[in-house]
Scaffold this active site. Sequence first.
Site, PDB file in Angstrom:
ATOM      1  N   ASP A 176     -10.088   3.154   1.919  1.00  0.00           N
ATOM      2  CA  ASP A 176      -9.647   4.415   2.493  1.00  0.00           C
ATOM      3  C   ASP A 176     -10.140   4.566   3.928  1.00  0.00           C
ATOM      4  OD1 ASP A 176      -8.363   6.863   2.500  1.00  0.00           O
ATOM      5  OD2 ASP A 176     -10.039   7.939   1.588  1.00  0.00           O
ATOM      6  N   ASN A 226       1.473   7.243  -2.754  1.00  0.00           N
ATOM      7  CA  ASN A 226       1.633   7.000  -1.321  1.00  0.00           C
ATOM      8  C   ASN A 226       3.079   7.086  -0.848  1.00  0.00           C
ATOM      9  OD1 ASN A 226      -1.074   4.543  -1.060  1.00  0.00           O
ATOM     10  ND2 ASN A 226      -1.091   6.762  -0.752  1.00  0.00           N
TER      11      ASN A 226
END
Length: 241
Positions: free
Chosen positions: A19, A67
């Site tokens: 991330d 996503n």
Amino acid sequence: MAAQPRDETGPRHVAIIMDGNGRWATNRGRPRLFGHHAGARRVREVVEACPEVGVDYLTIFAFSTENWKRTQVEVAGLMSLFRRYIAKETRALRDRNVRVRFIGDRVRLDAKLIQLMDDLERETETCTGTNLTIALNYGGRDEVARATKRLARDVRDGKLDPEEVTVETLPRYLDTHVLPDPDLVIRTSGEARISNFLLWQSAYAEYEFVDTLWPDFTAEEFASLVGSYGKRDRRFGGVKT
């Protein structure tokens, strides 16, 4: 550097939620995709470090089922990055004796990317070094739902008795059925959540949440986290006497 003798107190399988690519790029006044490209380069360094620190299995979270909610430009850019990364890294991964597998639902992926994924898995299937698993269009809940469908079909078809369904049965239907459960899960960028990653498999994993943004995550920091794992007291619900 040659691989070191395996430290049995260390994690055999490490999973990473990579991330912070977008924030890393934004902090530099660059588009988010710039950060994703930088993050892809960091993957190579961590993969190469695995034999040195005794990690046999590495699973990385590349793209989640959630996503797709990102902008069309970012999603298209990520899919292009995946295609380029696979095409560019296939020979290097094979030469470094890295076995590559993909987990996740491939239905929404384009045909060219799926072909590249299939080719990479085939090209590295005889490799005996680090096992690299790439989670692409992956979500833990989605995986369990798909596994349950497969299990239910076997029950319907008489291949499995409902009374035989136990906590040992379902894992055989998961995407990760050939892999050991992760011992250590690392998340970069300072966020302290698991984001639907390896929900079943990580039931007894240790977690490390670090502030480092993924493009700044070095092999040295990876080695440090792997080293600290051996100092943890893992009882799996029991009590040591």
